[in-house]
Motif scaffolding. Structure first.
Motif, PDB file in Angstrom:
ATOM      1  N   MET A   1       0.828  -1.199   0.000  1.00 26.91           N
ATOM      2  CA  MET A   1       0.000   0.000   0.000  1.00 26.91           C
ATOM      3  C   MET A   1       0.864   1.251   0.000  1.00 26.91           C
ATOM      4  N   GLN A   2       2.001   1.186   0.674  1.00 27.10           N
ATOM      5  CA  GLN A   2       2.882   2.349   0.749  1.00 27.10           C
ATOM      6  C   GLN A   2       3.514   2.675  -0.592  1.00 27.10           C
ATOM      7  N   LYS A   3       3.736   1.654  -1.426  1.00 30.42           N
ATOM      8  CA  LYS A   3       4.492   1.865  -2.656  1.00 30.42           C
ATOM      9  C   LYS A   3       3.654   1.744  -3.924  1.00 30.42           C
ATOM     10  N   SER A   4       2.391   1.362  -3.792  1.00 32.41           N
ATOM     11  CA  SER A   4       1.597   1.120  -4.991  1.00 32.41           C
ATOM     12  C   SER A   4       1.192   2.395  -5.709  1.00 32.41           C
ATOM     13  N   GLY A   5       1.111   3.506  -4.983  1.00 34.46           N
ATOM     14  CA  GLY A   5       0.676   4.758  -5.583  1.00 34.46           C
ATOM     15  C   GLY A   5      -0.834   4.876  -5.687  1.00 34.46           C
ATOM     16  N   ARG A   6      -1.558   3.850  -5.248  1.00 30.51           N
ATOM     17  CA  ARG A   6      -3.018   3.872  -5.326  1.00 30.51           C
ATOM     18  C   ARG A   6      -3.672   4.243  -4.006  1.00 30.51           C
ATOM     19  N   PHE A   7      -2.848   4.459  -2.974  1.00 29.54           N
ATOM     20  CA  PHE A   7      -3.386   4.765  -1.658  1.00 29.54           C
ATOM     21  C   PHE A   7      -2.671   5.968  -1.050  1.00 29.54           C
ATOM     22  N   THR A   8      -3.420   6.734  -0.268  1.00 31.59           N
ATOM     23  CA  THR A   8      -2.871   7.894   0.426  1.00 31.59           C
ATOM     24  C   THR A   8      -2.900   7.641   1.926  1.00 31.59           C
ATOM     25  N   LEU A   9      -1.773   7.868   2.586  1.00 30.67           N
ATOM     26  CA  LEU A   9      -1.717   7.698   4.036  1.00 30.67           C
ATOM     27  C   LEU A   9      -2.545   8.788   4.703  1.00 30.67           C
ATOM     28  N   VAL A  10      -3.565   8.388   5.454  1.00 32.14           N
ATOM     29  CA  VAL A  10      -4.418   9.334   6.174  1.00 32.14           C
ATOM     30  C   VAL A  10      -3.795   9.679   7.515  1.00 32.14           C
ATOM     31  N   GLU A  11      -3.357   8.653   8.246  1.00 33.27           N
ATOM     32  CA  GLU A  11      -2.673   8.865   9.512  1.00 33.27           C
ATOM     33  C   GLU A  11      -2.065   7.557   9.998  1.00 33.27           C
ATOM     34  N   SER A  12      -1.142   7.692  10.907  1.00 28.02           N
ATOM     35  CA  SER A  12      -0.521   6.536  11.547  1.00 28.02           C
ATOM     36  C   SER A  12      -0.092   6.960  12.940  1.00 28.02           C
ATOM     37  N   PHE A  13       0.007   5.987  13.834  1.00 22.58           N
ATOM     38  CA  PHE A  13       0.463   6.298  15.178  1.00 22.58           C
ATOM     39  C   PHE A  13       1.124   5.072  15.799  1.00 22.58           C
ATOM     40  N   HIS A  14       2.124   5.337  16.637  1.00 22.45           N
ATOM     41  CA  HIS A  14       2.799   4.290  17.385  1.00 22.45           C
ATOM     42  C   HIS A  14       1.840   3.736  18.423  1.00 22.45           C
ATOM     43  N   ILE A  15       2.020   2.474  18.781  1.00 23.09           N
ATOM     44  CA  ILE A  15       1.108   1.848  19.739  1.00 23.09           C
ATOM     45  C   ILE A  15       1.068   2.611  21.057  1.00 23.09           C
ATOM     46  N   ASP A  16       2.180   3.250  21.430  1.00 20.42           N
ATOM     47  CA  ASP A  16       2.196   4.043  22.665  1.00 20.42           C
ATOM     48  C   ASP A  16       1.362   5.308  22.543  1.00 20.42           C
ATOM     49  N   GLU A  17       0.998   5.683  21.301  1.00 19.87           N
ATOM     50  CA  GLU A  17       0.232   6.901  21.065  1.00 19.87           C
ATOM     51  C   GLU A  17      -1.249   6.605  20.827  1.00 19.87           C
ATOM     52  N   MET A  18      -1.680   5.406  21.198  1.00 21.03           N
ATOM     53  CA  MET A  18      -3.082   5.032  21.017  1.00 21.03           C
ATOM     54  C   MET A  18      -3.996   5.915  21.857  1.00 21.03           C
TER      55      MET A  18
END
Length: 203
Positions: A1-18
């Motif tokens: 998904m990161q490299k396909s170019g067909r998806f945009t990262l909306v958000e991500s967070f480390h498990i400690d930042e849940m």
């Protein structure tokens, strides 16, 4: 998904930042784009509803305050500890039902959470919401049945239901997140190598 170019990262967070993610989605903490957090109408009604339920339970218990079997409260805490691994096991079984090949368990001391995960298993937000909701639905249903068959232990069952419901707040947020983004084609997965959760949108 990161490299396909067909998806945009909306958000991500480390498990400690849940926890910051949970607080943001509840409207308790300001999001990165907002200086002041505000409760939505639905969130306000939710809190009012929870408060009303809590008040009703309090009134019913107060009527029997003299005869309350206080020994059931420590038993309820013990029961909650027993249910915690059961809760995560239900998450794991839900992952397996979706054919996730690599399911496991982890914890975050900083975040004060334990969790089940499906390593790099891509799900839609609706699938993720289903996994999140299953422990609450199954355990609550089981406790209600127990309450019906053993009413003399009503304080025990009621206390466990209340405490378990409070501990399900993170699961509730994932369900709400799916509902909030229901008009978007979004996917999520966890990478435990990076200890990070990712949310992508299809372009």
């Amino acid at each position: 998904m990161q490299k396909s170019g067909r998806f945009t990262l909306v958000e991500s967070f480390h498990i400690d930042e849940m926890n910051p993610f949970i607080l943001r989605e509840l409207g308790i903490a300001a999001s990165p784009r907002k200086q002041v957090a505000r409760l939505t109408g639905r969130q306000f009604l939710l809190f009012i509803g929870l408060g009303a339920i809590g008040g009703l339970v309090g009134v019913l218990l107060a009527k029997k305050v003299i005869s309350i079997p206080w020994s059931q409260f420590p038993l309820a805490l013990a029961g909650l500890l027993v249910l915690m691994p059961v809760h995560e096991a239900i998450h794991a079984l839900a992952f397996k039902s979706l054919k996730a090949p690599d399911v496991g368990f982890g914890y975050s001391i900083k975040g004060l959470i334990i969790y089940a995960y499906a390593q790099r298993f891509v799900m839609t937000l609706n699938e993720n919401a289903l996994v999140a909701a299953m422990p609450f639905l199954i355990i609550t249903a089981g406790l209600v049945v127990a309450w019906f068959y053993w009413p003399s232990l009503a304080v025990l069952w009621g206390t466990i239901v209340l405490l378990h419901t409070l501990l399900c707040i993170g699961d509730y947020v994932l369900v709400q997140y799916a509902w909030k983004n229901r008009h978007r084609t979004m996917f999520t997965y966890d990478d435990l190598t990076e200890q990070t959760s990712y949310f992508y949108e299809k372009r």
